[in-house]
Design a protein around this motif. Sequence first.
Motif, PDB file in Angstrom:
ATOM      1  N   VAL A 209     -50.852 -60.055  14.131  1.00  0.00           N
ATOM      2  CA  VAL A 209     -50.621 -60.629  15.456  1.00  0.00           C
ATOM      3  C   VAL A 209     -49.366 -61.498  15.444  1.00  0.00           C
ATOM      4  O   VAL A 209     -48.583 -61.493  16.413  1.00  0.00           O
ATOM      5  CB  VAL A 209     -51.851 -61.442  15.912  1.00  0.00           C
ATOM      6  CG1 VAL A 209     -51.556 -62.202  17.185  1.00  0.00           C
ATOM      7  CG2 VAL A 209     -53.033 -60.508  16.118  1.00  0.00           C
ATOM      8  N   LEU A 220     -38.753 -60.210  24.785  1.00  0.00           N
ATOM      9  CA  LEU A 220     -39.071 -60.684  26.132  1.00  0.00           C
ATOM     10  C   LEU A 220     -37.806 -61.215  26.824  1.00  0.00           C
ATOM     11  O   LEU A 220     -37.604 -62.420  26.940  1.00  0.00           O
ATOM     12  CB  LEU A 220     -40.163 -61.771  26.072  1.00  0.00           C
ATOM     13  CG  LEU A 220     -41.587 -61.259  25.866  1.00  0.00           C
ATOM     14  CD1 LEU A 220     -42.551 -62.427  25.722  1.00  0.00           C
ATOM     15  CD2 LEU A 220     -42.005 -60.364  27.021  1.00  0.00           C
ATOM     16  N   GLN A 225     -39.731 -59.861  31.369  1.00  0.00           N
ATOM     17  CA  GLN A 225     -40.628 -60.847  31.985  1.00  0.00           C
ATOM     18  C   GLN A 225     -40.894 -60.461  33.449  1.00  0.00           C
ATOM     19  O   GLN A 225     -42.038 -60.529  33.917  1.00  0.00           O
ATOM     20  CB  GLN A 225     -39.986 -62.250  31.922  1.00  0.00           C
ATOM     21  CG  GLN A 225     -39.918 -62.857  30.527  1.00  0.00           C
ATOM     22  CD  GLN A 225     -41.267 -63.412  30.084  1.00  0.00           C
ATOM     23  OE1 GLN A 225     -42.287 -63.163  30.711  1.00  0.00           O
ATOM     24  NE2 GLN A 225     -41.245 -64.136  28.963  1.00  0.00           N
ATOM     25  N   LEU A 228     -43.202 -57.597  33.587  1.00  0.00           N
ATOM     26  CA  LEU A 228     -44.585 -57.989  33.286  1.00  0.00           C
ATOM     27  C   LEU A 228     -45.238 -58.669  34.483  1.00  0.00           C
ATOM     28  O   LEU A 228     -46.402 -58.393  34.804  1.00  0.00           O
ATOM     29  CB  LEU A 228     -44.607 -58.947  32.066  1.00  0.00           C
ATOM     30  CG  LEU A 228     -44.349 -58.306  30.696  1.00  0.00           C
ATOM     31  CD1 LEU A 228     -44.169 -59.394  29.641  1.00  0.00           C
ATOM     32  CD2 LEU A 228     -45.504 -57.385  30.317  1.00  0.00           C
ATOM     33  N   TYR A 232     -48.349 -57.337  36.667  1.00  0.00           N
ATOM     34  CA  TYR A 232     -49.541 -58.179  36.883  1.00  0.00           C
ATOM     35  C   TYR A 232     -49.897 -58.220  38.368  1.00  0.00           C
ATOM     36  O   TYR A 232     -51.072 -58.072  38.737  1.00  0.00           O
ATOM     37  CB  TYR A 232     -49.254 -59.588  36.353  1.00  0.00           C
ATOM     38  CG  TYR A 232     -50.373 -60.579  36.603  1.00  0.00           C
ATOM     39  CD1 TYR A 232     -51.466 -60.673  35.749  1.00  0.00           C
ATOM     40  CD2 TYR A 232     -50.331 -61.426  37.716  1.00  0.00           C
ATOM     41  CE1 TYR A 232     -52.483 -61.580  35.987  1.00  0.00           C
ATOM     42  CE2 TYR A 232     -51.350 -62.331  37.964  1.00  0.00           C
ATOM     43  CZ  TYR A 232     -52.425 -62.411  37.083  1.00  0.00           C
ATOM     44  OH  TYR A 232     -53.434 -63.294  37.325  1.00  0.00           O
TER      45      TYR A 232
ATOM     46  N   LEU B 148     -46.261 -66.602  26.873  1.00  0.00           N
ATOM     47  CA  LEU B 148     -45.283 -65.620  26.380  1.00  0.00           C
ATOM     48  C   LEU B 148     -44.741 -64.734  27.502  1.00  0.00           C
ATOM     49  O   LEU B 148     -43.542 -64.673  27.751  1.00  0.00           O
ATOM     50  CB  LEU B 148     -45.880 -64.741  25.275  1.00  0.00           C
ATOM     51  CG  LEU B 148     -46.236 -65.471  23.979  1.00  0.00           C
ATOM     52  CD1 LEU B 148     -46.865 -64.495  22.985  1.00  0.00           C
ATOM     53  CD2 LEU B 148     -45.014 -66.141  23.386  1.00  0.00           C
ATOM     54  N   GLY B 149     -45.626 -64.021  28.172  1.00  0.00           N
ATOM     55  CA  GLY B 149     -45.203 -63.136  29.258  1.00  0.00           C
ATOM     56  C   GLY B 149     -46.383 -62.860  30.160  1.00  0.00           C
ATOM     57  O   GLY B 149     -47.530 -63.160  29.811  1.00  0.00           O
ATOM     58  N   GLY B 162     -53.552 -62.137  32.777  1.00  0.00           N
ATOM     59  CA  GLY B 162     -52.760 -60.958  32.461  1.00  0.00           C
ATOM     60  C   GLY B 162     -51.581 -61.330  31.590  1.00  0.00           C
ATOM     61  O   GLY B 162     -50.537 -60.682  31.637  1.00  0.00           O
ATOM     62  N   VAL B 164     -49.403 -62.062  28.047  1.00  0.00           N
ATOM     63  CA  VAL B 164     -49.200 -61.444  26.728  1.00  0.00           C
ATOM     64  C   VAL B 164     -50.032 -62.183  25.690  1.00  0.00           C
ATOM     65  O   VAL B 164     -50.569 -61.570  24.756  1.00  0.00           O
ATOM     66  CB  VAL B 164     -47.703 -61.461  26.364  1.00  0.00           C
ATOM     67  CG1 VAL B 164     -47.496 -60.967  24.947  1.00  0.00           C
ATOM     68  CG2 VAL B 164     -46.910 -60.606  27.340  1.00  0.00           C
ATOM     69  N   ARG B 165     -50.139 -63.507  25.880  1.00  0.00           N
ATOM     70  CA  ARG B 165     -50.958 -64.277  24.939  1.00  0.00           C
ATOM     71  C   ARG B 165     -52.392 -63.770  24.925  1.00  0.00           C
ATOM     72  O   ARG B 165     -53.007 -63.631  23.853  1.00  0.00           O
ATOM     73  CB  ARG B 165     -50.925 -65.764  25.350  1.00  0.00           C
ATOM     74  CG  ARG B 165     -51.881 -66.654  24.609  1.00  0.00           C
ATOM     75  CD  ARG B 165     -51.546 -66.719  23.127  1.00  0.00           C
ATOM     76  NE  ARG B 165     -50.192 -67.218  22.919  1.00  0.00           N
ATOM     77  CZ  ARG B 165     -49.538 -67.117  21.751  1.00  0.00           C
ATOM     78  NH1 ARG B 165     -50.109 -66.473  20.735  1.00  0.00           N
ATOM     79  NH2 ARG B 165     -48.321 -67.605  21.623  1.00  0.00           N
ATOM     80  N   ARG B 167     -53.400 -60.764  25.648  1.00  0.00           N
ATOM     81  CA  ARG B 167     -53.434 -59.456  24.973  1.00  0.00           C
ATOM     82  C   ARG B 167     -53.390 -59.629  23.456  1.00  0.00           C
ATOM     83  O   ARG B 167     -54.082 -58.920  22.716  1.00  0.00           O
ATOM     84  CB  ARG B 167     -52.242 -58.588  25.435  1.00  0.00           C
ATOM     85  CG  ARG B 167     -52.224 -58.345  26.931  1.00  0.00           C
ATOM     86  CD  ARG B 167     -53.389 -57.456  27.350  1.00  0.00           C
ATOM     87  NE  ARG B 167     -53.531 -57.349  28.793  1.00  0.00           N
ATOM     88  CZ  ARG B 167     -52.843 -56.535  29.558  1.00  0.00           C
ATOM     89  NH1 ARG B 167     -51.916 -55.761  29.032  1.00  0.00           N
ATOM     90  NH2 ARG B 167     -53.041 -56.485  30.857  1.00  0.00           N
ATOM     91  N   LEU B 168     -52.566 -60.562  23.023  1.00  0.00           N
ATOM     92  CA  LEU B 168     -52.494 -60.821  21.576  1.00  0.00           C
ATOM     93  C   LEU B 168     -53.828 -61.356  21.057  1.00  0.00           C
ATOM     94  O   LEU B 168     -54.270 -60.991  19.953  1.00  0.00           O
ATOM     95  CB  LEU B 168     -51.365 -61.812  21.264  1.00  0.00           C
ATOM     96  CG  LEU B 168     -49.943 -61.266  21.378  1.00  0.00           C
ATOM     97  CD1 LEU B 168     -48.935 -62.398  21.188  1.00  0.00           C
ATOM     98  CD2 LEU B 168     -49.705 -60.179  20.331  1.00  0.00           C
ATOM     99  N   LEU B 171     -56.053 -58.532  20.703  1.00  0.00           N
ATOM    100  CA  LEU B 171     -55.692 -57.767  19.505  1.00  0.00           C
ATOM    101  C   LEU B 171     -56.239 -58.447  18.251  1.00  0.00           C
ATOM    102  O   LEU B 171     -56.783 -57.793  17.349  1.00  0.00           O
ATOM    103  CB  LEU B 171     -54.164 -57.648  19.434  1.00  0.00           C
ATOM    104  CG  LEU B 171     -53.605 -56.928  18.198  1.00  0.00           C
ATOM    105  CD1 LEU B 171     -54.064 -55.473  18.192  1.00  0.00           C
ATOM    106  CD2 LEU B 171     -52.075 -57.006  18.160  1.00  0.00           C
ATOM    107  N   ARG B 172     -56.115 -59.778  18.206  1.00  0.00           N
ATOM    108  CA  ARG B 172     -56.619 -60.525  17.038  1.00  0.00           C
ATOM    109  C   ARG B 172     -58.140 -60.350  16.915  1.00  0.00           C
ATOM    110  O   ARG B 172     -58.659 -60.165  15.808  1.00  0.00           O
ATOM    111  CB  ARG B 172     -56.263 -62.006  17.181  1.00  0.00           C
ATOM    112  CG  ARG B 172     -56.718 -62.844  15.994  1.00  0.00           C
ATOM    113  CD  ARG B 172     -56.367 -64.318  16.167  1.00  0.00           C
ATOM    114  NE  ARG B 172     -54.961 -64.544  15.983  1.00  0.00           N
ATOM    115  CZ  ARG B 172     -54.117 -64.900  16.945  1.00  0.00           C
ATOM    116  NH1 ARG B 172     -54.570 -65.059  18.180  1.00  0.00           N
ATOM    117  NH2 ARG B 172     -52.840 -65.074  16.725  1.00  0.00           N
ATOM    118  N   PHE B 175     -59.396 -57.094  15.340  1.00  0.00           N
ATOM    119  CA  PHE B 175     -59.334 -56.956  13.881  1.00  0.00           C
ATOM    120  C   PHE B 175     -60.610 -57.464  13.209  1.00  0.00           C
ATOM    121  O   PHE B 175     -60.875 -57.119  12.072  1.00  0.00           O
ATOM    122  CB  PHE B 175     -58.133 -57.730  13.333  1.00  0.00           C
ATOM    123  CG  PHE B 175     -56.822 -56.992  13.481  1.00  0.00           C
ATOM    124  CD1 PHE B 175     -56.571 -55.850  12.729  1.00  0.00           C
ATOM    125  CD2 PHE B 175     -55.852 -57.435  14.361  1.00  0.00           C
ATOM    126  CE1 PHE B 175     -55.364 -55.175  12.866  1.00  0.00           C
ATOM    127  CE2 PHE B 175     -54.648 -56.767  14.496  1.00  0.00           C
ATOM    128  CZ  PHE B 175     -54.408 -55.624  13.757  1.00  0.00           C
TER     129      PHE B 175
END
Lengths: 241, 176
Positions: A209, A220, A225, A228, A232, B148-149, B162, B164-165, B167-168, B171-172, B175
Amino acid sequence: MTRRIRHIAAAAVIAGAVVAVQAAPAFASEETVGSCAAVEAIHTQEAVGELATLEEPGNEEALKKFDDALDACIEAPSPIIPATNEIIWGGGAFMVLLIFMIWKGVPAVRGAMDQRAEKIRTDLEAADQAKAEAVKIKTDHAAELAGAKAEAAALIDEARAQADRLKAELSARAEADIAEMRERAAADIEAGRAQALADLRAEVSQIAVGAAERVIHANLDPSTQRALVDAYIDEVAGANG
Amino acid sequence: MADNRIDGYAEAVLAVATAEGQSEIVEDELFRFAAALRSNDELVGTLSDPQLPIERRQKIVEDLLSGKASTVTNAAVSMIVVAGRGGDLPEIIDAVVERCSASRNRAVARVRSAVELTDDQKSRLAAAIKSSTGTEVDVRVIIDPSVLGGLVTEIGDDVIDGSVRHRLNQLRESFR
């Protein structure tokens, strides 16, 4: 001092006195060598006048006679056969003493012997009684000893049985403990393995990650951005339809 | 009791702003100031520190807002800090913003974004939210680089994440 001992002592004193009294005439009648020689010297002096003249010639007969008389005075009595008067006086004293001893000593000795025999008999009876009691005590003791031995044997058997039971219980408990420890160890190993796996996964995910975040952050740019945000907004708008 | 106090301060601030005819300006400035406070716990602690003299705390507020916010906003914040309620500032400001929106029959949509949104994006987002929830909203954007985004929108207790954080984070979690 008992009465019997006093009687014996009195009899002994009386017997000694009797012997002394009876022996006195014998001592009184006995003629010594000196007195015999003196008597013979007196008889010879009366016969020849002066004893000194015996050496002179003519008195050989008187001299020989005087020598023989002196030899007779010097001659010792028999060492084995006492004199006749001694036999008489000694025999009389002995008879008196014997009679006295029979009269007084024998009953006393017999009484003492009877008492002694009675005492010995009593002591023997006491000894027999003590022996019987000892035998009885010994028998009882043997019985008690046998009982104690039987009881000790029973106790030993019981202790042995209890030890066997305890040994079996301890063995079973030890086996159970070992099984539990084994299960616990297996569980610990499994938990450790799972924890290690989880840690590894967490570390891998963190690395992955983190790497993804760095890649995304590098890519980004403003247009991304904006894209994105627009995506959204479209997603929110399309959520109803 | 605390809610009543927060409501009281919010109504007082809103009454002053409305009386001055600057309710929308004050609302916007207070919202930005609240966003700054939420990202700086040390500042909140300083403004609510009873050991610090009131004059000192008031001077900090003036230094922060002087030349960057209206006089009404500056006075409202100073009033709250001088009253010893610096620790409640974010909640009081939220109440002010919600009351302003409510006066317009709207809800407040707090949007966290890594970048500033354009007016077009704000209006399209408001329209999208209305189409999906049926609620008219005032979009209030908070710049938060940690997303992030993408965007994170909070409307009341509802959250539409929605980013990016997010989504990450998903993802974490995948795992594990």
